[in-house]
Design a protein around this motif. Structure first.
Motif, short mmCIF file in Angstrom:
data_model
loop_
_atom_site.label_atom_id
_atom_site.label_comp_id
_atom_site.label_asym_id
_atom_site.label_seq_id
_atom_site.Cartn_x
_atom_site.Cartn_y
_atom_site.Cartn_z
N ARG A 64 0.93 -1.17 0.05
CA ARG A 64 -0.02 -0.06 -0.12
C ARG A 64 0.86 1.19 -0.08
NH1 ARG A 64 -5.25 0.09 0.61
NH2 ARG A 64 -5.17 2.28 1.07
N GLN A 65 1.87 1.18 0.91
CA GLN A 65 2.83 2.30 1.13
C GLN A 65 3.52 2.52 -0.48
OE1 GLN A 65 5.58 2.32 4.17
NE2 GLN A 65 6.25 4.46 3.77
N GLU A 113 0.99 4.30 -2.76
CA GLU A 113 0.61 5.61 -2.16
C GLU A 113 1.65 6.61 -2.50
OE1 GLU A 113 -0.26 4.97 1.84
OE2 GLU A 113 -2.10 4.40 1.27
N LEU A 132 1.49 7.17 -6.48
CA LEU A 132 0.50 8.08 -6.64
C LEU A 132 0.67 9.59 -6.24
CD1 LEU A 132 -2.72 5.93 -5.91
CD2 LEU A 132 -2.09 7.09 -8.04
N ALA A 133 1.41 9.78 -5.21
CA ALA A 133 1.81 11.08 -4.64
C ALA A 133 2.75 11.69 -5.63
CB ALA A 133 2.40 10.90 -3.26
N LYS A 155 3.95 8.34 -12.49
CA LYS A 155 2.75 9.51 -12.25
C LYS A 155 2.81 10.53 -13.24
CE LYS A 155 0.27 12.51 -9.32
NZ LYS A 155 0.12 13.39 -8.25
N GLU A 180 -4.85 6.12 -13.10
CA GLU A 180 -4.97 6.65 -11.55
C GLU A 180 -6.14 5.61 -11.11
OE1 GLU A 180 -5.63 10.71 -9.43
OE2 GLU A 180 -6.90 10.59 -10.98
N GLU A 217 -6.01 3.20 -7.94
CA GLU A 217 -6.80 3.06 -6.80
C GLU A 217 -7.50 1.80 -6.68
OE1 GLU A 217 -7.30 5.39 -4.64
OE2 GLU A 217 -6.25 7.10 -5.71
N LEU A 245 -5.14 -0.41 -4.70
CA LEU A 245 -5.31 -0.03 -3.42
C LEU A 245 -6.61 -0.61 -2.62
CD1 LEU A 245 -3.97 3.77 -3.09
CD2 LEU A 245 -2.91 1.65 -1.97
N TYR A 293 -6.17 -2.76 4.72
CA TYR A 293 -5.52 -2.40 5.78
C TYR A 293 -5.52 -3.38 6.95
CZ TYR A 293 -5.39 2.47 4.30
OH TYR A 293 -5.43 3.52 3.76
#
Length: 132
Positions: A94-95, A98, A101-102, A107, A120, A124, A127, A132
């Motif tokens: 996940r990290q 992320e 994506l950041a 990207k 994108e 998503e 993710l 979690y």
């Protein structure tokens, strides 16, 4: 980088990484791919590293039983012989996504294309398959 679409496996770097999976008996390549992005979060990860980390995150999702419909057979075969990922590995996947994506070279590449929204959405979706 040879890229033909916004999907996780629609580029040469991810396909090359997947092709090498059968030669690994442990999850070292997954850890390396994810940590490369996590460790370089402040250094603008490059497209090649991002593409490999995305493939690794897809493998983690597959280990959870949440494979993408385009998941290569090599990943499905690798998953059959390995246990479910730890909570730590899921969090790393996940990290890494992320971070990509950041702010990353991948990207930026997709933002400059006509398929930005599809890419994108694909990230998503991934993710959502890494709980979690």
């Amino acid at each position: 980088m040879g890229t033909w679409g916004p999907g996780s496996f629609e580029n040469d770097d991810a396909i090359d990484w997947v092709a090498e999976l059968e030669s690994y008996s442990d999850d070292g390549p997954i850890i390396d791919a994810l940590n490369t992005i996590i460790d370089r979060a402040d250094d603008y990860p490059q497209p090649l590293d991002c593409s490999v980390a995305i493939a690794a995150a897809e493998l983690v999702a597959a280990q959870l039983g949440n494979s993408h419909e385009d998941c290569p057979e090599e990943i499905e075969i690798w998953v059959e012989g390995h246990p479910a990922p730890s909570a730590t590995r899921i969090a790393q996947a996940r990290q890494a996504i992320e971070v990509i994506l950041a702010e990353s070279g991948l990207k930026e590449m997709w933002q400059d294309s006509d398929e930005w929204e599809k890419w994108e959405e694909a990230m998503e979706d991934m993710l959502s398959r890494l709980p979690y």
